[in-house]
Design a protein around this motif. Structure first.
Motif, PDB file in Angstrom:
ATOM      1  N   TYR A 135      -0.218   0.363  -8.426  1.00  0.00           N
ATOM      2  CA  TYR A 135       0.175  -0.211  -7.299  1.00  0.00           C
ATOM      3  C   TYR A 135       0.209   0.589  -6.158  1.00  0.00           C
ATOM      4  O   TYR A 135       0.500   1.773  -6.192  1.00  0.00           O
ATOM      5  N   PHE A 136      -0.667   0.479  -5.181  1.00  0.00           N
ATOM      6  CA  PHE A 136      -0.539   0.803  -4.066  1.00  0.00           C
ATOM      7  C   PHE A 136      -0.384   0.300  -2.746  1.00  0.00           C
ATOM      8  O   PHE A 136      -1.001  -0.679  -2.637  1.00  0.00           O
ATOM      9  N   THR A 137       0.397   1.005  -2.066  1.00  0.00           N
ATOM     10  CA  THR A 137       0.159   0.357  -0.532  1.00  0.00           C
ATOM     11  C   THR A 137       0.559   1.668   0.577  1.00  0.00           C
ATOM     12  O   THR A 137       1.006   2.623   0.334  1.00  0.00           O
ATOM     13  N   ASP A 138      -0.290   1.560   1.671  1.00  0.00           N
ATOM     14  CA  ASP A 138      -0.316   2.703   2.693  1.00  0.00           C
ATOM     15  C   ASP A 138       0.815   2.225   3.727  1.00  0.00           C
ATOM     16  O   ASP A 138       1.025   2.978   4.854  1.00  0.00           O
ATOM     17  N   PHE A 139       1.442   1.186   3.570  1.00  0.00           N
ATOM     18  CA  PHE A 139       2.340   0.238   4.398  1.00  0.00           C
ATOM     19  C   PHE A 139       1.872   0.143   5.855  1.00  0.00           C
ATOM     20  O   PHE A 139       2.731  -0.154   6.692  1.00  0.00           O
ATOM     21  N   SER A 140       0.575  -0.025   6.162  1.00  0.00           N
ATOM     22  CA  SER A 140      -0.007  -0.483   7.115  1.00  0.00           C
ATOM     23  C   SER A 140       0.271  -1.749   7.744  1.00  0.00           C
ATOM     24  O   SER A 140       0.324  -1.984   8.935  1.00  0.00           O
ATOM     25  N   GLU A 141       0.773  -2.651   6.986  1.00  0.00           N
ATOM     26  CA  GLU A 141       1.151  -3.964   7.317  1.00  0.00           C
ATOM     27  C   GLU A 141       2.556  -3.832   7.904  1.00  0.00           C
ATOM     28  O   GLU A 141       2.910  -4.935   8.825  1.00  0.00           O
ATOM     29  N   TYR A 142       3.319  -2.561   8.085  1.00  0.00           N
ATOM     30  CA  TYR A 142       4.246  -2.635   8.762  1.00  0.00           C
ATOM     31  C   TYR A 142       4.229  -1.887   9.923  1.00  0.00           C
ATOM     32  O   TYR A 142       5.213  -1.735  10.642  1.00  0.00           O
ATOM     33  N   ALA A 143       3.242  -1.507  10.214  1.00  0.00           N
ATOM     34  CA  ALA A 143       2.816  -0.446  11.565  1.00  0.00           C
ATOM     35  C   ALA A 143       2.919  -1.566  12.708  1.00  0.00           C
ATOM     36  O   ALA A 143       2.580  -2.638  12.785  1.00  0.00           O
TER      37      ALA A 143
END
Length: 143
Positions: A135-143
């Motif tokens: 599982y990976f997320t760079d949290f770009s959806e929260y930027a």
């Protein structure tokens, strides 16, 4: 006579064991160097499990950018470059992570993974972290 035959048999077995552990295939013709990665599985590892290991990437054989540092799987018939993630490039403790491509039974090891390096004109390597981690997320959806 028997002693010479036995010695000859031991030499043949030693050559066969050495030959089977070192791949004759050179997966990346642009790279000047390679190191074999031995994955020892104490318990079963499923395909997609993230493998991490440290290696020294200091000195003139590795690019400071890490672009030449590539991971290949060599199954004996063909080679495939796989995604990897590198942390602390150009240090004595560079962390390299990649996902294993097929299951490894517990209590066994796999020597079909290779790190290639030493290509001065290397472009961007495969570095899709969703292929490296379960599982990976760079949290770009929260930027």
């Amino acid at each position: 006579m028997k002693r010479n035959m036995l010695l000859g048999l031991v030499v043949l077995i030693a050559i066969a064991m050495f030959s089977s552990s070192v791949s004759a295939t050179w997966c990346d013709s642009n790279s000047q160097y390679r190191k074999q990665i031995t994955v020892a599985a104490n318990s079963p590892l499923s395909s997609g499990f993230t493998l991490n290991f440290s290696t020294d990437t200091t000195g003139g054989n590795f690019l400071a950018t890490g672009n030449d540092t590539r991971i290949y799987i060599d199954n004996g018939a063909s080679c495939a470059e796989i995604d990897r993630n590198i942390t602390n490039q150009n240090t004595a403790n560079t962390l390299i992570e990649n996902a294993i491509t097929s299951p490894i039974a517990g209590g066994t090891s796999n020597t079909s993974y290779w790190i290639y390096y030493g290509y001065s004109a290397a472009g961007n390597p495969p570095n899709n972290r969703t292929n490296v981690y379960y599982y990976f997320t760079d949290f770009s959806e929260y930027a």
